[in-house]
Each structure stands twice: as structure tokens, then as C-alpha cells.
Design a protein around this motif. Structure first.
Motif, PDB file in Angstrom:
ATOM      1  N   MET A 101     -55.510  17.468  15.989  1.00  0.00           N
ATOM      2  CA  MET A 101     -54.109  17.068  16.033  1.00  0.00           C
ATOM      3  C   MET A 101     -53.669  16.291  14.792  1.00  0.00           C
ATOM      4  O   MET A 101     -52.480  16.194  14.511  1.00  0.00           O
ATOM      5  CB  MET A 101     -53.845  16.208  17.277  1.00  0.00           C
ATOM      6  N   GLY A 102     -54.617  15.689  14.081  1.00  0.00           N
ATOM      7  CA  GLY A 102     -54.270  14.949  12.885  1.00  0.00           C
ATOM      8  C   GLY A 102     -53.491  13.677  13.142  1.00  0.00           C
ATOM      9  O   GLY A 102     -52.783  13.182  12.268  1.00  0.00           O
ATOM     10  N   LEU A 103     -53.626  13.112  14.332  1.00  0.00           N
ATOM     11  CA  LEU A 103     -52.898  11.894  14.681  1.00  0.00           C
ATOM     12  C   LEU A 103     -53.617  10.651  14.142  1.00  0.00           C
ATOM     13  O   LEU A 103     -54.791  10.705  13.809  1.00  0.00           O
ATOM     14  CB  LEU A 103     -52.764  11.792  16.200  1.00  0.00           C
ATOM     15  N   PRO A 104     -52.910   9.521  14.069  1.00  0.00           N
ATOM     16  CA  PRO A 104     -53.560   8.294  13.595  1.00  0.00           C
ATOM     17  C   PRO A 104     -54.771   7.919  14.444  1.00  0.00           C
ATOM     18  O   PRO A 104     -54.799   8.155  15.658  1.00  0.00           O
ATOM     19  CB  PRO A 104     -52.448   7.236  13.722  1.00  0.00           C
ATOM     20  N   HIS A 105     -55.741   7.306  13.789  1.00  0.00           N
ATOM     21  CA  HIS A 105     -56.928   6.841  14.501  1.00  0.00           C
ATOM     22  C   HIS A 105     -56.569   5.758  15.514  1.00  0.00           C
ATOM     23  O   HIS A 105     -57.273   5.578  16.513  1.00  0.00           O
ATOM     24  CB  HIS A 105     -57.958   6.311  13.505  1.00  0.00           C
ATOM     25  N   SER A 106     -55.465   5.068  15.280  1.00  0.00           N
ATOM     26  CA  SER A 106     -55.012   4.043  16.226  1.00  0.00           C
ATOM     27  C   SER A 106     -54.761   4.647  17.602  1.00  0.00           C
ATOM     28  O   SER A 106     -55.099   4.034  18.626  1.00  0.00           O
ATOM     29  CB  SER A 106     -53.733   3.377  15.712  1.00  0.00           C
ATOM     30  N   ILE A 107     -54.176   5.824  17.627  1.00  0.00           N
ATOM     31  CA  ILE A 107     -53.895   6.474  18.914  1.00  0.00           C
ATOM     32  C   ILE A 107     -55.203   6.877  19.588  1.00  0.00           C
ATOM     33  O   ILE A 107     -55.400   6.654  20.794  1.00  0.00           O
ATOM     34  CB  ILE A 107     -52.969   7.689  18.709  1.00  0.00           C
ATOM     35  N   THR A 108     -56.119   7.455  18.825  1.00  0.00           N
ATOM     36  CA  THR A 108     -57.417   7.829  19.391  1.00  0.00           C
ATOM     37  C   THR A 108     -58.146   6.604  19.930  1.00  0.00           C
ATOM     38  O   THR A 108     -58.761   6.656  21.003  1.00  0.00           O
ATOM     39  CB  THR A 108     -58.281   8.518  18.324  1.00  0.00           C
ATOM     40  N   THR A 109     -58.078   5.494  19.210  1.00  0.00           N
ATOM     41  CA  THR A 109     -58.745   4.269  19.633  1.00  0.00           C
ATOM     42  C   THR A 109     -58.188   3.778  20.960  1.00  0.00           C
ATOM     43  O   THR A 109     -58.927   3.368  21.858  1.00  0.00           O
ATOM     44  CB  THR A 109     -58.592   3.183  18.551  1.00  0.00           C
ATOM     45  N   ALA A 110     -56.863   3.829  21.099  1.00  0.00           N
ATOM     46  CA  ALA A 110     -56.233   3.408  22.350  1.00  0.00           C
ATOM     47  C   ALA A 110     -56.639   4.325  23.503  1.00  0.00           C
ATOM     48  O   ALA A 110     -56.973   3.863  24.599  1.00  0.00           O
ATOM     49  CB  ALA A 110     -54.718   3.386  22.190  1.00  0.00           C
ATOM     50  N   VAL A 111     -56.615   5.622  23.263  1.00  0.00           N
ATOM     51  CA  VAL A 111     -56.981   6.587  24.304  1.00  0.00           C
ATOM     52  C   VAL A 111     -58.441   6.393  24.707  1.00  0.00           C
ATOM     53  O   VAL A 111     -58.775   6.380  25.901  1.00  0.00           O
ATOM     54  CB  VAL A 111     -56.729   8.027  23.824  1.00  0.00           C
ATOM     55  N   ASN A 112     -59.317   6.230  23.725  1.00  0.00           N
ATOM     56  CA  ASN A 112     -60.738   6.051  24.029  1.00  0.00           C
ATOM     57  C   ASN A 112     -60.989   4.789  24.845  1.00  0.00           C
ATOM     58  O   ASN A 112     -61.845   4.768  25.724  1.00  0.00           O
ATOM     59  CB  ASN A 112     -61.549   5.990  22.734  1.00  0.00           C
ATOM     60  N   GLU A 113     -60.248   3.729  24.537  1.00  0.00           N
ATOM     61  CA  GLU A 113     -60.434   2.501  25.309  1.00  0.00           C
ATOM     62  C   GLU A 113     -60.031   2.706  26.770  1.00  0.00           C
ATOM     63  O   GLU A 113     -60.733   2.258  27.691  1.00  0.00           O
ATOM     64  CB  GLU A 113     -59.637   1.356  24.697  1.00  0.00           C
ATOM     65  N   MET A 114     -58.912   3.373  26.985  1.00  0.00           N
ATOM     66  CA  MET A 114     -58.485   3.625  28.365  1.00  0.00           C
ATOM     67  C   MET A 114     -59.495   4.503  29.095  1.00  0.00           C
ATOM     68  O   MET A 114     -59.792   4.284  30.278  1.00  0.00           O
ATOM     69  CB  MET A 114     -57.104   4.267  28.374  1.00  0.00           C
ATOM     70  N   MET A 115     -60.064   5.482  28.397  1.00  0.00           N
ATOM     71  CA  MET A 115     -61.092   6.319  29.007  1.00  0.00           C
ATOM     72  C   MET A 115     -62.338   5.502  29.354  1.00  0.00           C
ATOM     73  O   MET A 115     -62.966   5.724  30.384  1.00  0.00           O
ATOM     74  CB  MET A 115     -61.451   7.476  28.061  1.00  0.00           C
ATOM     75  N   SER A 116     -62.679   4.540  28.486  1.00  0.00           N
ATOM     76  CA  SER A 116     -63.836   3.678  28.757  1.00  0.00           C
ATOM     77  C   SER A 116     -63.612   2.829  29.992  1.00  0.00           C
ATOM     78  O   SER A 116     -64.544   2.583  30.767  1.00  0.00           O
ATOM     79  CB  SER A 116     -64.096   2.767  27.555  1.00  0.00           C
TER      80      SER A 116
END
Length: 573
Positions: A101-116
């Protein structure tokens, strides 16, 4: 109450605290505007609540097992993984060239935290693949990229990293795994690796291992290590999984927690692999993956803290015990001062750790988008703090969650203990928190403290700007920053690295304490000093920020008193 993904907290941080608008103002990430970001966070939150969280207890009670050489994952994990993959949650920040998707790493970081927070055992699988994707994007040949990246990004294939060996843990350079050229561009990789998270599964078509090994002419230590892609199944002419490679899962570890995540002992017996990057350059390549994972692991700590906090809060709001000391309270143990103290501490530290995590992610994005060395330096400086403080917070909050439950916290049926068991390893893997602190006072201060001082200048400037309107918050933050500046100057001045290392852990914690005060101050200012975030900021600044003074005093003691205690002294009765 059921788990609730902290979507609004991330939206508040993005909008008011960590300057995410700077990221979306760049040409690279202009498409990730507020509407897009909010929609992604909301959809990811829904997936975490509805798909992943129902598997949290199931993964603990019915963990992964090895049956006749085949890893069987926890019931429901395969179906949930399919939804994670189909939703594109593995490749949110991956390059668009190969399907990301080429989105900012900030978004991935937020999503990963919620998944954790929802189910750490399962979240660890896509996190490993994301790290492998980044390593391949930076270091693999065009042929390897074209073959592996599209399938890793869709989740059709999964990725792992193989560093640790029985005799080579934190000292990676002591590894014994070897790679011999096959004469056709491939290599025969042999050796044993341990502690391999998600070393195998029963729901992806292939598992791709990045393996560190030494070529015949590789020098001793880390400088002689190379990195190889070693797939479970060797791709055929069509790029599909072909014959089985010469590797196997020897066993799965019996662990304190994370039972749903299979941690494998892997055996490579002349397995076919392909070089990633240049010969003897394996550590450089692997560090690309590890740095990605270190911020991700920090987020795992914060995520588990969120889950443990919500679990404890729900119990405290329901449990009646003793006479309530306040007339208009909840009528439950939530009314008792010590329970209220624990819950407030949990919530305040989660916000601080999450803000540090997201500030690090924003710095990574700004470095990527602008190629600015100062942003890259800030990202590098914040990474060990985000990893160590995030995971320390996860451990402390999960432990407090057990305490809030009282005797029932010690009973497995409540689920409180699972958070404490699951999160404990996050302070150990991807570089122990002691190694993170040594990295902070060593490599990250090799610039003479420039990156640190730039951050301290920013804090003091912002605190100074609101001293008149928010004196009860701004003044303590400014003063704490001055104390931290003095400790940083002391660290930079030490020529003996062991004197730095002796105080590195309290220095990192003290730095994190001050950063937490800064981000709480910004939250209160954004809220106008009125509201729940402002009250939480008051709690943090009055009760938790003062810890920085003792930590930084500890940090500046040098190593002499540690080594004055001999081995015999430490063993004396």
C-alpha cells in the motif's frame, strides 16, 4: 466489557501530539490524509475487536503443537490469518511496486499495536513477515524481490528471521551455521537455529527463512556473516512452492507464554538458499529487519499493556469488596485509592509509551520521505527508547493488572495472568532491553549527543511557550529536561564505555520519563487544560515524572561500585 481498539487515542496522537501532519504534508505520503488515516484505523480496529480478540484465550489454552513434523496452529488462527492477509494488513507500508500500500510506517505501527492488544501470539506472525519484506526491499536482488515480495505482501507466504543459535544469543558473531556455494548461484546452508518465532505454520503455502550463516572465507565475528533466503519449499519455474527444502522443525519450545505462537528449533542440513545483499554483509541486511522489528516489539509491549489495562478496568468496575470510601463513586473496588492509583498509572504510562512509539514512527516516515539526516538520526535515537520503554511498560502494566484482580489475578480462568506471561519475552527478543540501553548511550551518542540535544531543545522550547498558561505542567517538564540534559552531557563526556553502560538502563528509563511528560503536556495543551487527558497529564507530571531524578542520579554513578563487588562478594551469604 469486550476489548475496544484504542482508535481514538491514535487519532488524537496523530492530530495533536506527534506531528503526523508533517508526514502527510510530504509528497511521498500526501495520499494518507486524515480521512484515509481515520478510515484505516477504524477498519483495523474493527478487525482486531471482531476477528483477533476472540482468539486471545484460545491461543493460550490450545497452543501450537508439533505432530509428526507438522506444526498445528491454534484453532481459529488460520481463519483469522486469512482475514488479516485479505485485508492487506501485512503490506500497509510495503512498496507499491510489488503490491504493497505504500502507507506511512506510522499507520502500520498503530495497526500492529492494536493487533498486539487483541492477540499477540497471532500478531507476531505478520510482524515477522513485515520485517522480512523491508529487508528484501533494501538488500535483495531484483530477481529475489520479484519472486518473493508479492507473495509475502499478500500473506500467501510468511517470513521469519533466523539469528540465534545454542551458543550464539546476543553475541551473534559466535554463530556456527555455514553456507557453501553450490556453483549455480545458490548455497547449501547448514546449522541449527533456536527461538525462531513462527518457524512454521499450517496456513501459508510457504515459509521463507532469512538465515545468518558464514561462508567458507568469512572472517570470525559479525564481519564474516552473510544472509541467505532459505524457503521451506524451493520455488519452481513458475514461482510456486516446489520440492521440500532440506530443513525441518526439530521441536517447539515450551514457553512461559505466547503459547499460540510456535517458537521453533530449526535444523538446516545443506538446505538450498540464496544470498541476500553482499557476501559478509549479513548483519547490515539483518539489522534492517531487526530495526523494523524493534519498534514493532515496543508496540507489542504497549499493545499488551492496553489489553491488560482494559481487562483490569472491567474487573475493577464490577468487583465489590469492602466499604467504599467515596459517596458518589462506582461502588466497587474502583473507589479504593490504591486501585485508582494502579489504574491511573497504567493508563498514564500507556499514553506515554504509545506517544514515544508513534513519535519514533513519525521520525522514520519523515526520514523516508525527505531523506533528511536529522530525521533519520531522531528515528535511530528513539528506536531503543521506544522498544525498551514500551516493553517495560507492558510488563509493569500487565503485572499491575494481576494485582488489581487480587487473588483472582493468580487464577488462570480470569485471563489476567496471560497478559503478564505473554508480554514478558518482549523485553528479551529483538535485542534485550539492556542491549537497547547500551545502544542508546553508545552508538546513538556517537554524534556527540546532537540527536539527543535536538530533542531536548524541542521539549524545552515547547514547555517554555506554554509556561504562562500551563505552569503546573510546563515548569516541571522544563526542569526535568534540564536534569536530563546534564545527565546526557555526563554520558557524552565518559571515555570509558563501561561507565556509560553501567548506568545505561536508568538513563534510558529517565529519558523515557521526560519524554512521557512532554507528550502528556502536549496532550493537555491540545485539550485546553480541561478534560480527561489533562487530568491524566496532571497525574503523570505530579506522580510519575519525578522518578526521572532518581533514575538519572543512578545513571551517572559509573561502573566502579559495580565491579567493587567481586564474584565472591555476590555469592557471599
Amino acid at each position: 466489557m469486550p476489548f475496544r481498539a484504542p482508535v481514538t487515542d491514535f487519532q488524537f496522537l496523530f492530530d495533536h501530539v506527534v506531528d503526523f501532519a508533517d508526514v502527510t504534508a510530504t509528497e511521498r505520503f500526501a495520499d494518507a490524509d486524515k480521512d484515509v488515516t481515520d478510515a484505516i484505523l477504524s477498519e483495523a480496529g474493527r478487525m482486531c475487536e471482531e476477528v483477533m480478540y476472540p482468539l486471545q484465550r484460545n491461543g493460550d489454552l490450545q497452543g501450537a503443537v508439533l505432530e509428526n513434523g507438522v506444526v498445528r496452529t491454534s484453532p481459529g488462527f488460520a481463519e483469522a490469518y486469512a482475514q488479516i492477509a485479505e485485508g492487506g494488513w501485512i503490506s500497509t507500508s510495503a512498496s507499491q511496486e510489488h503490491g504493497g500500500m505504500g502507507l506511512p510506517h506510522s499507520i502500520t505501527t498503530a495497526v500492529n499495536e492494536m493487533m498486539s492488544a487483541a492477540c499477540l501470539s497471532l500478531q507476531l506472525n505478520p510482524l515477522m513477515t513485515q520485517g522480512q519484506i523491508e529487508a528484501l526491499e533494501h538488500h535483495a536482488s531484483d530477481e529475489i524481490k520479484a519472486l518473493y515480495l508479492p507473495k509475502l505482501m499478500t500473506g500467501e507466504w510468511a517470513g521469519t528471521m533466523n539469528l540465534t543459535e545454542p551458543a550464539a544469543g546476543s553475541d551473534v558473531g559466535a554463530l556456527r551455521s555455514k553456507a557453501e556455494p553450490n556453483g549455480d548461484g545458490s548455497y547449501a546452508v547448514s546449522g541449527q537455529k533456536i527461538f525462531i518465532s513462527w518457524g512454521d505454520n499450517d496456513f501459508t503455502k510457504n515459509v521463507c527463512h532469512l538465515v545468518l550463516a558464514r561462508l567458507p572465507d568469512g572472517a570470525p565475528g559479525t564481519k564474516g556473516i552473510s544472509l541467505f533466503m532459505v524457503p521451506k519449499y524451493i520455488p519452481d519455474a513458475n514461482g510456486e512452492p516446489g520440492v521440500a527444502n532440506s530443513l525441518k522443525v526439530v521441536s517447539l519450545e515450551h514457553k512461559l507464554g505466547l503459547h499460540g505462537s510456535p517458537t521453533a528449533v530449526m535444523e538446516y542440513d545443506g538446505a538450498t538458499g540464496w544470498l541476500i545483499g553482499n557476501e559478509h554483509d549479513g548483519m547490515k541486511c539483518m539489522f534492517t529487519m531487526m530495526n523494523n522489528a524493534r519498534l514493532g516489539v515496543g508496540g507489542q509491549g504497549v499493545g499488551v499493556a492496553e489489553g491488560a489495562y482494559q481487562h483490569a478496568l472491567a474487573y475493577a468496575m464490577d468487583r465489590k469488596q469492602g466499604r467504599t470510601p467515596v459517596g458518589d463513586g462506582a461502588g466497587t473496588i474502583l473507589d479504593h485509592a490504591d486501585v485508582r492509583r494502579m489504574l491511573a498509572t497504567m493508563k498514564a504510562d500507556i499514553f506515554a509509551a504509545r506517544a514515544i512509539e508513534m513519535a519514533c514512527a513519525v521520525a522514520i516516515d519523515m526520514g523516508t520521505a525527505t531523506d533528511d539526516k536529522d530525521w533519520k538520526a531522531r528515528a535511530a535515537f528513539l528506536t531503543p527508547i521506544a522498544k525498551a520503554f514500551g516493553t517495560d511498560t507492558g510488563i509493569a502494566v500487565a503485572e499491575m493488572g494481576v494485582q488489581v484482580h487480587g487473588g483472582m489475578g493468580f487464577i488462570e480462568e480470569t485471563g489476567a495472568a496471560q497478559y503478564a506471561r505473554d508480554v514478558r519475552v518482549t523485553a528479551i527478543y529483538e535485542g534485550t532491553n539492556g542491549i537497547q540501553s547500551m545502544d542508546l548511550v553508545g552508538r546513538k551518542l556517537m554524534d556527540g549527543g546532537d540527536a539527543a540535544y535536538a530533542l531536548l531543545d524541542e521539549i524545552e522550547d515547547r514547555a517554555e511557550a506554554v509556561r504562562g498558561t500551563f505552569p503546573e505542567l510546563a515548569e516541571p517538564v522544563w526542569q526535568a529536561t534540564e536534569t536530563l540534559r546534564e545527565a546526557t552531557e555526563w554520558m557524552v563526556a565518559q571515555g570509558n564505555m563501561n561507565d556509560r553502560f553501567a548506568g545505561s538502563v536508568p538513563f534510558l528509563k529517565g529519558f523515557a520519563r521526560v519524554l512521557g511528560g512532554y507528550y502528556h503536556l502536549r496532550a493537555a495543551v491540545a485539550e485546553g487544560g480541561q478534560g480527561p487527558r489533562s487530568k491524566l497529564a496532571q497525574f503523570y507530571v505530579k506522580r510519575l515524572l519525578p522518578e526521572h531524578a532518581g533514575l538519572l542520579t543512578h545513571a551517572m554513578q559509573g561502573a566502579d561500585d559495580l565491579y567493587a563487588l567481586s564474584a565472591e562478594d555476590l555469592g557471599a551469604a
